[in-house]
Design an enzyme around this catalytic site. Structure first.
Site: not given
Ligand code: G6P
Length: 609
Positions: A486, A505, A489, A604, A482, A27, A74, A100-101, A2
């Site tokens: 990516k 294994h 995602e 995000k 990582e 967000r 959200w 929010n919350g 939110c």
């Molecule tokens: C969400 C995002 C990821 C991010 C993770 C941690 O899952 O989609 O891309 O790495 O949160 O976010 P932060 O803001 O704590 O780095």
């Protein structure tokens, strides 16, 4: 998650609020709405789906007014729907709120409001009780009514409210949910995060827990938990409005990938004094305390967790203290062995990730010293920490984190050098050599970026495959995680990262001609071992793309494709090897016509557990 924007000034509030909501879109949200005080009444317009739906709903309707609030929701309590969207109104439609919350005791409050105040609820949300409560308590003073309401609400909240009969005053309050005040010229703002305000101001007050703020167009009054007027720290953010725009790029993600040389430079520069010594003004840990730590935990989620895995190598090598790295959602459920001799490092781009915050609280409760590495100034993680290192990556808008990741790694290297020098675990020569190598990295990242068309070609050939494995050893295995994240995602391909030595294994059973294997072979000490692993998958007819240092030209015989990164210290290779992986994910997602900046099901900043 939110988002909140509130405005009081002299311009049309509607336009400013909608622009702010757009800047919070990254967000993630499922509906949006605004409430504008107009001539003694409140006009609310809200719509499920994207902000464009809200704009279509408003169309050419003239919604005039110089004060208002807006929200991107959200859904938690109640499905995403027009009705459940914020803002919410009280029974008499004379008070509007955004929230929010979570209101934990909303069921009990609903019952009380129905019984004592005879109100009828229109939505399934917990937030509507806030509007109803304020409405029930309102006797001409919005701040008083809001304070009375929050005194009986349990949960976490950032709330902004306006009243129909007061077109000059906006009131807001926060507890365990972020809220900042933006200082404008002839206007003032509240917002859940600075991105919403980037076009209008660079100066903000960071509200503390239980603060209430009363805004008019030319005054800002902040009250603390005891309702005493207080002055909060003024922060100058220094993000330009352009930094939060696409700047001619098709996607924020590509813009942010290309910004990496510049942000790495900035992150280093901010801490290096004229004599080439690292200074962390923001860290207040003394030498004795540093020496007292017998264990370090690094805790984070997603991409930030991967940076933590790389940080472990750096810290253990330079500082000689054992480091454990944990995903935040697991950390607190395993009764971790934390005490006053523990340094707890939290890493987070947003500084709002709920699991990371909860892990911090757990560690704090057991006496650990909390140091955080974060990008968003004034975020909740910053508030909970004893020491804060800002990554200075600038606004990161694409959901998939790129430039924040690379600056997290730089900060971890600088932190380990700083601590190692302080406690005497590294020699001056090693310290100086490492810094001099680090200073060369922006240019080397540029070199990798310059070859991006090559990666685009590979992506064009391979984008339709559905199975991708990332293999590597040592530091490379962390980068593999990582790279795989990516790809998952943003392209929705089923990808998997595994330490190359583990292949035999079990996972090797999955290798076939449809499989792509991306092999990282950048570590000198492990190079030959990786060659064997590459042969293993190659002989099962997987399609192999290898990423290695420039000097390892002979590897090309064993791979279908080879991507070379400039030679550098083994410890620093993640800053280079992750770049082709980011680019590969980007180009594959583009070929598959995915929504690159806002992938499905992801947000995000994840502010729920
Ligand atoms: C969400 C995002 C990821 C991010 C993770 C941690 O899952 O989609 O891309 O790495 O949160 O976010 P932060 O803001 O704590 O780095």
């Amino acid at each position: 998650m939110c988002g909140i924007v509130g405005y009081v000034g002299t311009e049309e509030a509607k336009d400013i609020i909608i622009d702010g909501l757009r800047r919070l879109e990254y967000r993630g949200y499922d509906s949006a709405g605004i409430a504008i005080v107009n001539d003694g009444s409140i006009i609310v317009r809200k719509h499920v789906g994207e902000i464009i739906n809200l704009e279509k709903l408003i169309g050419n309707e003239k919604i005039s007014g110089n004060i208002g609030i807006g929200h991107t929701r959200w859904a938690t309590h109640g499905a995403p729907s027009d009705l459940n969207s914020h803002p919410h109104l009280n029974e008499a439609n004379s008070i509007a709120i955004v929230h929010n919350g979570i209101v934990e005791n909303y069921i009990e409050l609903k019952a009380m409001l129905k019984e004592k105040h005879n109100v009828s609820f229109k939505t399934e949300t917990d937030s509507e009780v806030i509007a109803m409560l304020i409405g029930a308590y309102y006797e001409g003073d919005l701040k008083e009514a809001l304070l009375k309401a929050v005194s009986i609400i349990r949960g976490a909240y950032a709330i902004a409210a306006v009243a129909a009969d007061n077109p000059n005053e906006l009131v807001a309050h926060r507890k365990d949910a972020p809220l900042i005040v933006g200082i404008g010229k002839g206007c003032n703002f509240v917002a859940s995060d600075f991105s919403a305000l980037v076009k209008h101001t660079d100066d903000v007050y960071l509200l503390e827990n239980d603060d209430t703020v009363i805004l008019t167009r030319d005054s800002i009054k902040i009250l603390d938990a005891n309702e005493k007027q207080v002055q909060r720290t003024l922060m100058h953010i220094g993000w330009s409005a352009e930094a939060a725009e696409k700047g001619g790029h098709e996607h924020f993600m590509m813009k942010e990938i290309l910004e990496q040389p510049a942000v790495v430079k900035e992150t280093i520069k901010r801490r290096l004094n004229e004599d080439g010594i690292i200074e962390f003004d923001e860290i207040k840990i003394g030498l004795n305390e540093l020496k007292s730590f017998d264990k370090i935990y690094i805790v984070a989620c997603g991409t930030a967790y991967h940076a933590g895995l790389i940080g472990r190598y750096a810290i253990e090598n330079m500082v000689k203290i054992p480091v454990e790295v944990d995903v935040a959602s697991e950390f607190r459920y395993r009764n971790p062995l934390v005490d006053e001799k523990t340094l707890f490092i939290a890493i987070s781009q947003s500084g709002e990730t709920s699991d990371t915050l909860a892990a911090i609280k757990e560690a704090k409760g057991k006496g650990a010293r909390i140091l955080s590495i974060i990008n968003v100034v004034g975020s909740s993680v910053a508030r909970e920490s004893d020491d804060v290192i800002y990554t200075w990556a600038g606004p990161e808008i694409a959901v998939a984190s790129t430039k924040a990741f690379i600056t997290q790694i730089v900060c971890l290297h600088m932190l380990s050098l700083y601590m190692g020098r302080l406690v005497g675990t590294i020699s001056n020569r090693h310290y100086e050599e490492f810094i001099s190598e680090m200073l060369k990295m922006p240019e080397k990242i540029d070199e990798v970026l310059a070859n991006r068309s090559e990666i685009e070609e590979y992506a064009k050939d391979l984008y339709s495959r559905e199975k991708v494995f990332y293999i590597g050893r040592g530091l490379d295995s962390a980068v593999c995680l990582e790279g795989s994240l990516k790809l998952k995602e943003i392209s929705y391909i089923n990808s998997f990262a595994i330490a190359a030595g583990e292949l035999k294994h079990g996972t090797i059973a999955l290798m076939d001609p449809d499989t792509i294997v991306i092999a990282l072979a950048t570590q000198d000490k492990l190079y030959e071992k990786m060659l064997s692993n590459i042969q293993e998958v190659k002989s099962r007819r997987a399609h192999v793309i290898t990423i290695t240092k420039d000097k390892n030209r002979s590897i090309s015989d064993s791979s279908d494709e080879t991507i070379y990164i400039p030679d550098c210290l083994d410890e620093l290779t993640p800053l280079l090897s992750v770049v082709p992986l980011q680019l590969f994910a980007y180009y594959v997602a583009k070929e598959r016509e995915c929504n690159i900046d806002k992938p499905k099901n992801l947000a995000k900043s994840v502010t729920v557990e």
